[in-house]
Structures are given as structure tokens and as C-alpha cells.
Design a protein around this motif. Structure first.
Motif, PDB file in Angstrom:
ATOM      1  N   GLN A  12       0.659  -1.109   0.193  1.00  0.00           N
ATOM      2  CA  GLN A  12      -0.063  -0.073  -0.253  1.00  0.00           C
ATOM      3  C   GLN A  12       1.336   1.430  -0.298  1.00  0.00           C
ATOM      4  O   GLN A  12       0.746   2.362  -0.282  1.00  0.00           O
ATOM      5  CB  GLN A  12      -1.391   0.143   1.257  1.00  0.00           C
ATOM      6  CG  GLN A  12      -1.965   1.006   0.982  1.00  0.00           C
ATOM      7  CD  GLN A  12      -2.978   0.907  -0.182  1.00  0.00           C
ATOM      8  OE1 GLN A  12      -3.499   0.010  -0.291  1.00  0.00           O
ATOM      9  NE2 GLN A  12      -3.139   2.536  -0.759  1.00  0.00           N
ATOM     10  N   CYS A  13       1.977   1.394   1.310  1.00  0.00           N
ATOM     11  CA  CYS A  13       2.723   2.701   1.273  1.00  0.00           C
ATOM     12  C   CYS A  13       4.109   2.906   0.658  1.00  0.00           C
ATOM     13  O   CYS A  13       4.835   3.575   0.578  1.00  0.00           O
ATOM     14  CB  CYS A  13       2.496   3.158   2.483  1.00  0.00           C
ATOM     15  SG  CYS A  13       3.303   2.189   3.538  1.00  0.00           S
ATOM     16  N   GLY A  14       3.916   1.642   0.546  1.00  0.00           N
ATOM     17  CA  GLY A  14       6.067   0.926  -0.206  1.00  0.00           C
ATOM     18  C   GLY A  14       6.442   1.279   1.398  1.00  0.00           C
ATOM     19  O   GLY A  14       8.525   0.639   0.680  1.00  0.00           O
ATOM     20  N   GLY A  15       6.205   1.335   2.383  1.00  0.00           N
ATOM     21  CA  GLY A  15       7.168   1.482   3.462  1.00  0.00           C
ATOM     22  C   GLY A  15       7.685  -0.263   3.520  1.00  0.00           C
ATOM     23  O   GLY A  15       7.185  -1.483   2.912  1.00  0.00           O
ATOM     24  N   GLU A  16       8.670  -0.353   4.357  1.00  0.00           N
ATOM     25  CA  GLU A  16       9.910  -1.671   4.651  1.00  0.00           C
ATOM     26  C   GLU A  16       9.176  -1.968   5.491  1.00  0.00           C
ATOM     27  O   GLU A  16       8.832  -1.159   6.582  1.00  0.00           O
ATOM     28  CB  GLU A  16      11.054  -1.278   4.767  1.00  0.00           C
ATOM     29  CG  GLU A  16      11.835  -2.447   4.857  1.00  0.00           C
ATOM     30  CD  GLU A  16      13.185  -2.751   4.950  1.00  0.00           C
ATOM     31  OE1 GLU A  16      13.837  -2.483   5.827  1.00  0.00           O
ATOM     32  OE2 GLU A  16      13.876  -2.164   3.682  1.00  0.00           O
ATOM     33  N   THR A  17       8.687  -3.275   5.569  1.00  0.00           N
ATOM     34  CA  THR A  17       8.192  -3.883   7.032  1.00  0.00           C
ATOM     35  C   THR A  17       9.444  -5.581   6.198  1.00  0.00           C
ATOM     36  O   THR A  17       9.221  -6.059   5.494  1.00  0.00           O
ATOM     37  CB  THR A  17       5.982  -4.275   6.578  1.00  0.00           C
ATOM     38  OG1 THR A  17       6.454  -4.600   7.673  1.00  0.00           O
ATOM     39  CG2 THR A  17       6.672  -5.175   5.658  1.00  0.00           C
ATOM     40  N   VAL A  18       8.703  -5.787   8.335  1.00  0.00           N
ATOM     41  CA  VAL A  18       8.959  -7.247   7.840  1.00  0.00           C
ATOM     42  C   VAL A  18       8.135  -7.995   8.057  1.00  0.00           C
ATOM     43  O   VAL A  18       6.857  -8.874   8.691  1.00  0.00           O
ATOM     44  CB  VAL A  18       9.636  -7.565   9.899  1.00  0.00           C
ATOM     45  CG1 VAL A  18      10.051  -8.425  10.057  1.00  0.00           C
ATOM     46  CG2 VAL A  18      10.570  -6.100   9.647  1.00  0.00           C
ATOM     47  N   TRP A  19       8.854  -9.640   6.950  1.00  0.00           N
ATOM     48  CA  TRP A  19       7.711 -10.358   7.042  1.00  0.00           C
ATOM     49  C   TRP A  19       8.232 -11.497   8.030  1.00  0.00           C
ATOM     50  O   TRP A  19       9.277 -12.405   7.918  1.00  0.00           O
ATOM     51  CB  TRP A  19       7.911 -11.502   5.126  1.00  0.00           C
ATOM     52  CG  TRP A  19       6.714 -12.590   4.475  1.00  0.00           C
ATOM     53  CD1 TRP A  19       7.111 -13.901   5.315  1.00  0.00           C
ATOM     54  CD2 TRP A  19       5.860 -12.156   4.518  1.00  0.00           C
ATOM     55  NE1 TRP A  19       6.003 -14.252   4.543  1.00  0.00           N
ATOM     56  CE2 TRP A  19       5.111 -13.936   4.227  1.00  0.00           C
ATOM     57  CE3 TRP A  19       4.680 -10.593   3.677  1.00  0.00           C
ATOM     58  CZ2 TRP A  19       3.660 -13.268   3.556  1.00  0.00           C
ATOM     59  CZ3 TRP A  19       3.802 -11.275   3.343  1.00  0.00           C
ATOM     60  CH2 TRP A  19       3.260 -12.266   3.019  1.00  0.00           C
ATOM     61  N   SER A  20       7.118 -12.004   8.741  1.00  0.00           N
ATOM     62  CA  SER A  20       7.256 -12.643  10.001  1.00  0.00           C
ATOM     63  C   SER A  20       5.997 -12.753  10.115  1.00  0.00           C
ATOM     64  O   SER A  20       4.705 -12.394  10.466  1.00  0.00           O
ATOM     65  CB  SER A  20       8.481 -12.330  10.803  1.00  0.00           C
ATOM     66  OG  SER A  20       7.945 -11.701  11.941  1.00  0.00           O
ATOM     67  N   ALA A  21       5.759 -14.071  11.533  1.00  0.00           N
ATOM     68  CA  ALA A  21       4.304 -14.068  12.101  1.00  0.00           C
ATOM     69  C   ALA A  21       4.565 -13.199  13.118  1.00  0.00           C
ATOM     70  O   ALA A  21       2.701 -13.661  13.874  1.00  0.00           O
ATOM     71  CB  ALA A  21       4.330 -15.746  12.565  1.00  0.00           C
ATOM     72  N   ASP A  22       5.431 -12.689  13.208  1.00  0.00           N
ATOM     73  CA  ASP A  22       5.301 -11.271  14.682  1.00  0.00           C
ATOM     74  C   ASP A  22       4.108 -10.283  13.759  1.00  0.00           C
ATOM     75  O   ASP A  22       3.513  -9.403  14.835  1.00  0.00           O
ATOM     76  CB  ASP A  22       6.320 -11.079  14.892  1.00  0.00           C
ATOM     77  CG  ASP A  22       6.965 -11.843  15.783  1.00  0.00           C
ATOM     78  OD1 ASP A  22       6.248 -12.429  16.588  1.00  0.00           O
ATOM     79  OD2 ASP A  22       8.507 -11.960  16.210  1.00  0.00           O
ATOM     80  N   ASN A  23       4.550  -9.713  12.705  1.00  0.00           N
ATOM     81  CA  ASN A  23       3.962  -8.827  12.040  1.00  0.00           C
ATOM     82  C   ASN A  23       2.527  -9.012  11.383  1.00  0.00           C
ATOM     83  O   ASN A  23       1.940  -9.933  10.162  1.00  0.00           O
ATOM     84  CB  ASN A  23       4.452  -8.542  10.531  1.00  0.00           C
ATOM     85  CG  ASN A  23       3.434  -7.361   9.454  1.00  0.00           C
ATOM     86  OD1 ASN A  23       2.219  -7.093  10.302  1.00  0.00           O
ATOM     87  ND2 ASN A  23       4.312  -7.334   8.741  1.00  0.00           N
ATOM     88  N   ARG A  24       0.955  -9.157  12.119  1.00  0.00           N
ATOM     89  CA  ARG A  24       0.376  -9.435  12.022  1.00  0.00           C
ATOM     90  C   ARG A  24      -0.873  -9.314  11.272  1.00  0.00           C
ATOM     91  O   ARG A  24      -1.903  -9.552  10.548  1.00  0.00           O
ATOM     92  CB  ARG A  24      -1.136  -9.157  13.376  1.00  0.00           C
ATOM     93  CG  ARG A  24      -1.867  -7.810  13.950  1.00  0.00           C
ATOM     94  CD  ARG A  24      -1.901  -7.740  15.071  1.00  0.00           C
ATOM     95  NE  ARG A  24      -2.693  -6.826  15.660  1.00  0.00           N
ATOM     96  CZ  ARG A  24      -3.580  -6.000  16.310  1.00  0.00           C
ATOM     97  NH1 ARG A  24      -3.995  -7.424  16.005  1.00  0.00           N
ATOM     98  NH2 ARG A  24      -3.979  -5.042  16.382  1.00  0.00           N
ATOM     99  N   PHE A  25      -0.166  -7.843  10.692  1.00  0.00           N
ATOM    100  CA  PHE A  25      -0.716  -7.414   9.002  1.00  0.00           C
ATOM    101  C   PHE A  25      -0.381  -7.407   7.941  1.00  0.00           C
ATOM    102  O   PHE A  25      -0.411  -6.716   6.510  1.00  0.00           O
ATOM    103  CB  PHE A  25      -0.594  -5.408   9.623  1.00  0.00           C
ATOM    104  CG  PHE A  25      -1.321  -5.067  11.117  1.00  0.00           C
ATOM    105  CD1 PHE A  25      -2.763  -5.507  10.959  1.00  0.00           C
ATOM    106  CD2 PHE A  25      -0.086  -4.525  11.417  1.00  0.00           C
ATOM    107  CE1 PHE A  25      -3.625  -4.577  11.871  1.00  0.00           C
ATOM    108  CE2 PHE A  25      -1.202  -4.036  13.110  1.00  0.00           C
ATOM    109  CZ  PHE A  25      -2.327  -4.291  13.474  1.00  0.00           C
ATOM    110  N   ARG A  26       0.915  -8.090   8.396  1.00  0.00           N
ATOM    111  CA  ARG A  26       1.350  -9.218   6.733  1.00  0.00           C
ATOM    112  C   ARG A  26       0.635  -9.272   5.399  1.00  0.00           C
ATOM    113  O   ARG A  26      -0.301  -9.923   5.548  1.00  0.00           O
ATOM    114  CB  ARG A  26       2.769 -10.258   7.112  1.00  0.00           C
ATOM    115  CG  ARG A  26       2.354 -11.421   6.507  1.00  0.00           C
ATOM    116  CD  ARG A  26       2.887 -12.345   7.511  1.00  0.00           C
ATOM    117  NE  ARG A  26       2.067 -13.457   7.495  1.00  0.00           N
ATOM    118  CZ  ARG A  26       2.380 -14.311   8.272  1.00  0.00           C
ATOM    119  NH1 ARG A  26       3.395 -14.600   9.022  1.00  0.00           N
ATOM    120  NH2 ARG A  26       1.739 -15.654   8.856  1.00  0.00           N
ATOM    121  N   PRO A  27       0.834  -9.036   4.369  1.00  0.00           N
ATOM    122  CA  PRO A  27       2.526  -7.927   3.718  1.00  0.00           C
ATOM    123  C   PRO A  27       2.112  -6.682   4.200  1.00  0.00           C
ATOM    124  O   PRO A  27       3.298  -5.563   3.292  1.00  0.00           O
ATOM    125  CB  PRO A  27       2.194  -8.675   2.774  1.00  0.00           C
ATOM    126  CG  PRO A  27       0.734  -8.270   2.305  1.00  0.00           C
ATOM    127  CD  PRO A  27       0.071  -9.226   3.220  1.00  0.00           C
TER     128      PRO A  27
END
Length: 64
Positions: A12-27
Motif C-alpha cells: 500500500q505505502c511502499g514502506g519497509e516491513t518485516v515478513w514474519s508471524a510477529d507482523n499480524r498485518f503482513r504483507p
């Protein structure tokens, strides 16, 4: 044991995020980006292109 975490761009925004089970909003990076994307689907902003073709059932039979 230290593992490198896979980092991806938020669709959506192009910001960097971590792909892991800890990120409940992934992707997505956050709930806001997730909800913006959901709203786009709900308002039918995303569409799959379709190429119209003639339906063989609607065509008249060939002349003999």
C-alpha cells in the motif's frame, strides 16, 4: 542463533516491513494500510481485466 528477517515493501505505502508471524498485518506494515487495501477491494477499485469473446451458444449455426 540470529536469523535474518525477510524485509518486504508494504503493497500500500511502499514502506519497509518485516515478513514474519510477529507482523499480524503482513504483507502490510500496519492496520491502516491493510484497511485502505480492504476498502479498495470493497469499492471494486481493483478489477481483473477481461477480454470479451463471442459465446458459441449465441452464434447462429453455419450456413450449409
Amino acid at each position: 542463533m540470529s536469523r535474518d528477517r525477510l524485509k518486504v515493501s508494504c503493497p500500500q505505502c511502499g514502506g519497509e516491513t518485516v515478513w514474519s508471524a510477529d507482523n499480524r498485518f503482513r504483507p502490510f506494515c500496519c492496520e491502516r494500510c491493510k484497511m485502505i487495501d480492504l476498502g479498495a477491494w470493497a469499492s471494486e477499485s481493483y478489477r481483473v481485466p477481461v477480454q470479451e469473446t463471442a459465446d458459441p451458444v449465441d452464434e447462429p449455426p453455419p450456413a450449409e
